[in-house]
Design an enzyme around this catalytic site. Structure first.
Site, PDB file in Angstrom:
ATOM      1  CB  CYS A  15      -0.936  -0.001   1.204  1.00  0.00           C
ATOM      2  SG  CYS A  15      -1.967  -1.479   1.346  1.00  0.00           S
ATOM      3  CG  ASP A  27      -7.382   0.407   5.365  1.00  0.00           C
ATOM      4  OD1 ASP A  27      -7.033   0.547   4.183  1.00  0.00           O
ATOM      5  OD2 ASP A  27      -8.065  -0.552   5.760  1.00  0.00           O
ATOM      6  CE  LYS A  28      -7.972   1.691  10.650  1.00  0.00           C
ATOM      7  NZ  LYS A  28      -7.935   0.701   9.580  1.00  0.00           N
ATOM      8  CB  CYS A  40      -7.556  -3.047  -0.682  1.00  0.00           C
ATOM      9  SG  CYS A  40      -6.499  -3.884   0.519  1.00  0.00           S
ATOM     10  CB  SER A  76     -12.207  -5.134   6.211  1.00  0.00           C
ATOM     11  OG  SER A  76     -11.802  -4.781   4.912  1.00  0.00           O
TER      12      SER A  76
END
EC number: 4.2.1.9
Length: 562
Positions: A51, A125-126, A196, A474
């Protein structure tokens, strides 16, 4: 024009700061450079997953843009926790924690070194909400840049994302596919670096960045491998100095109207439920009152207009081909659902930017729909309340075929126990799987549940079994799944009182989550309940458990902005 060397003179000007200048001359600064604004470039870089693998390269292009605009860029890192790799492991306890740590590390680095402005590059994500939280916390000129989505994979004519691999595990355990089938999906589902590929949490938060006005319009959808990603990096470097010249700081951008626009966009696309946690946290850092009640009211007005995975069949790259996030925003704006006066980091209101933006002359090909003829006539996410979640819970109704479900509880005190139950065939049609003590304090860290939700869907139970948890999901999760139950079990929330066989009602239309027990029985159970001992007595997880607030408050760890 506003003075844009707003902080660096205290660190680098004058005779007394000669030693400070020596340090930067050691890495190539010239005397002239000290007369320019110093701009931090935050690269959330890591090789512990795809990512954020390329963010250091993007940082070089951001620095080019900064140099072109008359500044000097200095890159710095922050931590990355890859959610996908940690799914279903003890490592997932560090996922949400990392969001607040990222904000803290940015504050420490850039406040300690007196940068005048900065660009934050996020991926997984974070990293994204952590950067956005830091933007409003520091409140100096800043622009957010997304690292970009990975390319989708292909298995013949079938477009693959990592969601398919997670669900294939459940299908294999249920005997629905062979090990060879599983291995083929594993090999083909993630062919490049980037995040993703569906509208999971990473792509949702990138979209939110545009809707909030913190990133450049159109910058969310180009894949990580695209040359346009590098072009947006250069443009972001230029834009941050323009914002500085105009005196635009993140708290002027992240207003109630901007948060409203972000919520509308989230609901219209059936994006990740994690975005609700993160928007609550961003509002908290900005000192803006924006609560679950606001989300609830907005959700009643907005239909789903995007057929993006997991709610639909398409990946982020398919949206990019027809114009990306601006095409969604313009539809919502023209329908009167967005507040066009919200300011952006580009120095114009989002309404003016969208008035000027024109979509490419390409059909929407089923990826997007119109507000008056939506993909689904209801919001992608609903806020639920009831005696099982007095302070609220969230349900991603846009990724479920059934909005209502009633069944008997099967209760597990950890995700691992519940996963074993699914793998062994213990979970049957009509069950409501209750996973508790996985909340912000209880886990601690409020882990995501993709491993078990994907196993349920992969086993063919996605529309005949429901799952309720005080943990998270998720962005790739689909099915009848209710998370963020608040208060959590560890602090004595009603979810701690559920017993096997209790009847539970889930109603996504009415916004109801109900345990069918009388108040007398609940009170009796409450008197017999005692809190479990802390799982950790020292280290980061123990510190987090002592500080974190409940999910309905964004699971934040910092005090409110006064």
């Amino acid at each position: 024009m506003v003075k844009i060397r707003i902080r660096s003179p205290l660190w680098y000007d004058g005779v007394d700061n000669a030693p400070h200048r020596s340090y930067l001359k050691a890495i190539g600064f010239t005397e002239e450079d000290f007369s320019k604004p110093i701009v931090g470039v935050l690269a959330s870089w890591s090789e512990l997953g795809p990512c954020n693998y390329h963010t250091l390269e993007l940082a070089k292009y951001v620095k080019e843009g900064i140099k072109e605009a008359g500044g000097v860029g200095l890159a710095a890192p922050t931590i990355v926790v890859n959610d996908g790799i940690n799914m279903g492991t003890p490592g997932m306890r560090y996922s949400l924690i990392s969001r607040d740590l990222i904000a803290d590390t940015i504050e420490a680095q850039f406040n300690a070194h007196g940068v005048d402005a900065w660009v934050g590059i996020g991926g997984c994500d974070k990293t994204q909400p952590g950067i956005m939280m830091a933007m409003v916390r520091l409140d100096i000129p800043a622009v957010y840049l997304y690292g970009g989505t990975a390319e989708a994979g292909w298995l013949g004519e079938r477009e693959l994302t990592i969601e398919d691999t997670f669900e294939a595990v459940g299908a294999y355990l249920a005997g629905r596919i062979t090990l060879e089938d599983l291995k083929r999906i594993e090999e083909l589902s993630f062919p490049s670096y980037g995040t993703c590929q569906g509208l999971f949490t990473a792509n949702t938060m990138a979209m939110i960045g545009e809707a909030l006005g913190l990133s450049l319009l159109g910058s969310a959808s180009p894949p990580a491998t695209s040359s346009r990603r590098r072009a947006f990096a250069i443009a972001s470097g230029r834009a941050v100095l323009k914002a500085a010249e105009l005196g635009i700081t993140p708290r002027k951008v992240v207003t109630y109207d901007a948060l409203y626009n972000a919520a509308v966009t989230l609901f219209a696309t059936a994006g990740s439920t994690n975005a609700i946690l993160h928007l609550l946290a961003i509002a908290h850092e900005a000192g803006v009152k924006f609560t679950l009640d606001d989300f609830d009211e907005i959700s009643k007005k907005v239909p789903v207009i995007a057929a993006l995975r997991p709610a639909g069949p398409y990946a982020m790259q398919d949206l990019d081909k027809i114009g990306g996030v601006p095409r969604i925003l313009k539809k919502l704006y023209k329908a009167g659902l967005l507040r066009g006066e919200a300011l952006t980091v580009e120095g114009e209101t989002i309404g003016k930017l969208l008035d000027r933006w024109q979509p490419p002359p390409l059909p929407e090909a089923g990826v997007l729909y119109d507000v008056d003829r939506p993909y689904k006539p209801y919001s992608g996410i609903r806020i639920l309340r009831g005696n099982l979640a007095p302070n609220g819970a969230v349900m991603k109704v846009g990724a479920a075929e059934r909005l209502k479900f009633e069944g008997r509880a099967k209760v597990y005190d950890s995700e691992a126990e519940a996963f074993k139950a699914v793998a062994s065939g213990e979970i049957k049609a009509g069950d409501v799987v209750v996973i508790r003590y996985e909340g912000p304090k209880g886990a601690p860290g409020m882990p995501e549940m993709l491993k078990i939700t994907a196993a349920i869907v992969g086993a063919g139970l996605g529309e005949v079994v429901a799952l309720i948890t005080d943990g998270r999901f998720s962005g790739a999760t689909r099915g009848i799944m209710v998370g963020h139950v608040s208060p959590e079990a560890a602090v004595g929330g009603p979810i701690a009182l559920v017993q096997n066989g209790d009847r539970i009602v889930i109603d996504g239309e009415a916004g109801l989550l109900k345990l069918e027990l009388g108040e007398e029985e609940l009170e009796r159970r409450r008197k017999n309940w005692s809190p479990p001992p802390p799982k950790y007595k020292g280290g980061l997880l123990a510190k987090y458990a002592s500080l974190v607030q409940q999910a309905d408050k964004g699971a934040v760890t910092s005090p409110p902005v006064l």
